[in-house]
Design a protein around this motif. Sequence first.
Motif, short mmCIF file in Angstrom:
data_model
loop_
_atom_site.label_atom_id
_atom_site.label_comp_id
_atom_site.label_asym_id
_atom_site.label_seq_id
_atom_site.Cartn_x
_atom_site.Cartn_y
_atom_site.Cartn_z
N MET A 174 71.81 12.58 11.88
CA MET A 174 72.40 11.52 12.43
C MET A 174 72.48 10.40 11.21
O MET A 174 71.15 9.98 10.82
CB MET A 174 71.85 11.01 13.80
CG MET A 174 72.65 9.77 14.38
SD MET A 174 71.60 9.36 15.83
CE MET A 174 71.95 7.62 15.86
N THR A 175 73.47 9.69 11.34
CA THR A 175 73.59 8.56 10.33
C THR A 175 73.67 7.09 11.15
O THR A 175 74.47 7.19 11.98
CB THR A 175 74.55 8.42 9.32
OG1 THR A 175 74.41 9.73 8.62
CG2 THR A 175 74.71 7.38 8.25
N LEU A 176 72.86 6.11 11.04
CA LEU A 176 72.88 5.04 11.74
C LEU A 176 73.34 3.81 10.72
O LEU A 176 72.87 3.74 9.82
CB LEU A 176 71.56 4.69 12.06
CG LEU A 176 71.51 3.40 13.10
CD1 LEU A 176 72.45 3.30 14.28
CD2 LEU A 176 69.88 2.96 13.36
N ARG A 177 74.68 3.38 10.87
CA ARG A 177 75.16 2.36 10.00
C ARG A 177 74.70 1.00 10.76
O ARG A 177 75.27 0.54 11.93
CB ARG A 177 76.66 2.57 9.97
CG ARG A 177 76.68 3.91 8.94
CD ARG A 177 78.41 4.09 8.90
NE ARG A 177 78.77 4.99 8.10
CZ ARG A 177 78.58 6.62 8.64
NH1 ARG A 177 78.49 6.64 10.00
NH2 ARG A 177 78.88 7.60 7.69
N LEU A 178 74.27 0.09 9.99
CA LEU A 178 73.75 -1.23 10.36
C LEU A 178 74.41 -2.09 9.46
O LEU A 178 74.57 -1.93 8.14
CB LEU A 178 72.30 -1.43 10.56
CG LEU A 178 71.68 -0.38 11.48
CD1 LEU A 178 69.78 -0.75 10.97
CD2 LEU A 178 71.79 -0.55 12.76
N THR A 179 74.50 -3.59 9.90
CA THR A 179 75.15 -4.52 9.10
C THR A 179 73.89 -4.63 8.24
O THR A 179 72.69 -4.41 8.43
CB THR A 179 75.57 -5.50 9.78
OG1 THR A 179 74.57 -6.32 10.56
CG2 THR A 179 76.86 -5.49 10.80
N ASP A 180 73.82 -5.73 7.06
CA ASP A 180 72.76 -5.97 6.35
C ASP A 180 71.82 -6.88 7.29
O ASP A 180 70.74 -6.81 7.11
CB ASP A 180 73.22 -6.89 5.28
CG ASP A 180 74.05 -6.11 4.09
OD1 ASP A 180 73.88 -5.06 4.15
OD2 ASP A 180 74.76 -6.66 3.21
N GLU A 181 72.29 -7.74 8.16
CA GLU A 181 71.46 -8.35 9.08
C GLU A 181 70.77 -7.55 9.99
O GLU A 181 69.50 -7.92 10.37
CB GLU A 181 72.51 -9.40 9.85
CG GLU A 181 71.61 -10.39 10.91
CD GLU A 181 70.47 -11.26 9.98
OE1 GLU A 181 69.56 -11.75 10.85
OE2 GLU A 181 70.72 -11.61 8.71
N GLU A 182 71.40 -6.57 10.57
CA GLU A 182 70.84 -5.72 11.46
C GLU A 182 69.52 -4.85 10.86
O GLU A 182 68.59 -4.77 11.17
CB GLU A 182 71.76 -4.65 12.22
CG GLU A 182 72.63 -5.51 13.15
CD GLU A 182 73.77 -4.64 13.56
OE1 GLU A 182 74.32 -4.63 14.50
OE2 GLU A 182 74.15 -3.73 12.64
N ASN A 183 70.02 -4.43 9.50
CA ASN A 183 68.65 -3.88 8.80
C ASN A 183 67.75 -4.72 8.49
O ASN A 183 66.53 -4.33 8.50
CB ASN A 183 69.53 -3.09 7.45
CG ASN A 183 68.52 -2.19 6.90
OD1 ASN A 183 68.02 -1.30 7.25
ND2 ASN A 183 68.48 -2.38 5.59
#
Length: 66
Positions: free
Chosen positions: A1-10
């Motif tokens: 699974m790949t979780l894509r986050l915004t820079d802020e979320e990361n």
Amino acid sequence: MTLRLTDEENRRLAELAASEGRSKQEIVRLALADRWSRQQRDGELGEVLGRVLPRYQGLLDGLGPA
């Protein structure tokens, strides 16, 4: 699974992980477990209220609005 986050979320995830001394993966897994647990409790509460409230509806109506 790949979780894509915004820079802020990361950034927030990394901050949480660092502050708790956990991996980012563990933080996400714990968040999932917490969310699932809350959803289960909410469902159980809804079932209980669905059974109990009708029994006391007359009393509640007599008390009026809060």
